[in-house]
Design a protein around this motif. Sequence first.
Motif: not given
Length: 332
Positions: A120-121, A240, A244
Amino acid sequence: MRALRFTLALVLVLATGVPLLAFVTARMALDRELHHTRATAALPRLSAETPDGFVRIPARGLEFRARVANLAGRGSGLLLLHGFPETSGMWEPLIEAAAAAGFRLVAYDQRGYSPGARPDTVEAYRLPELQADALAVADAVGFERFHLVGHDWGSVVGWSVTGGEPARVLSWTSLSIPHVGAVAAAREPGPPPLYVRVLRTRGLAETLLGAFDFALLRAGWDAMPPALIDEYLAVLREPGALTAAIRWYRALPLEAGPTDLVPPKVGTPVLYVWGNRDLPVFVGPRVQAAHARFMTGPFESIELDAGHWLMQEETEAVVAAVLRHLERFDPR
């Protein structure tokens, strides 16, 4: 006065309505039932009895969706790295040909594209992490030394692996992307290209690329067969996933020099295949003139009358060139 008010109202509607419509359609295109994630979870995990086809490969605490072929064979290993915004599906013509030639093949969906490898980062998508993924996948399938082929962002990772771990790479083939040092040597100091700046802008990139059922990407994939586009969209439609994939750009340390990203000299045998209708930042004459200075080993450059999607635009020429290069530098 009435005409002026109408004109101002129309401008206001267009200025606010089109971006809003783009945002709404991008959100509507999302697959909230996660069909691709569920299909991937049903794939077998890598094992000694793994047949040709799709598998899940555990590596570095993550799990990568991958295509494998001929792993039980005795030939040299071949690792394939896809680019943005694609999957391992781009390599199917080469997988078939190289497996028939006796090579053991792995093409995996890289970090951000595999449902089980989607941190997620932004920091998790820096180049050292991507390089470590490639080496870990090679380890997982038992490739102590291997041939390496990459396209687009996969090429950036491949240059890093080849320059950083030369003892492990038998030969290196880059499609479309030159050594980053050659790009830096050819560019005047200044901001990064516009498309990079757009992709690094949170929210804007996701809206532009996802709007109207990914219309912009569909237009860019003009050389892709429909089945391949369907696979790409199955990945990118999941919430997401597009973010990503874009994080690869957002993790770029733009203040870094080329040698901070990729070692300056490459002694591994290199094949570089490029399309003369690709983006000027990659194919300009100054880039091509500078490229050889970063090679200390065997180096071959092949120019094709093509754009960016070389595997799909010039499939036969690319596959033939890659196989010649592999066989020329294969220890068998």
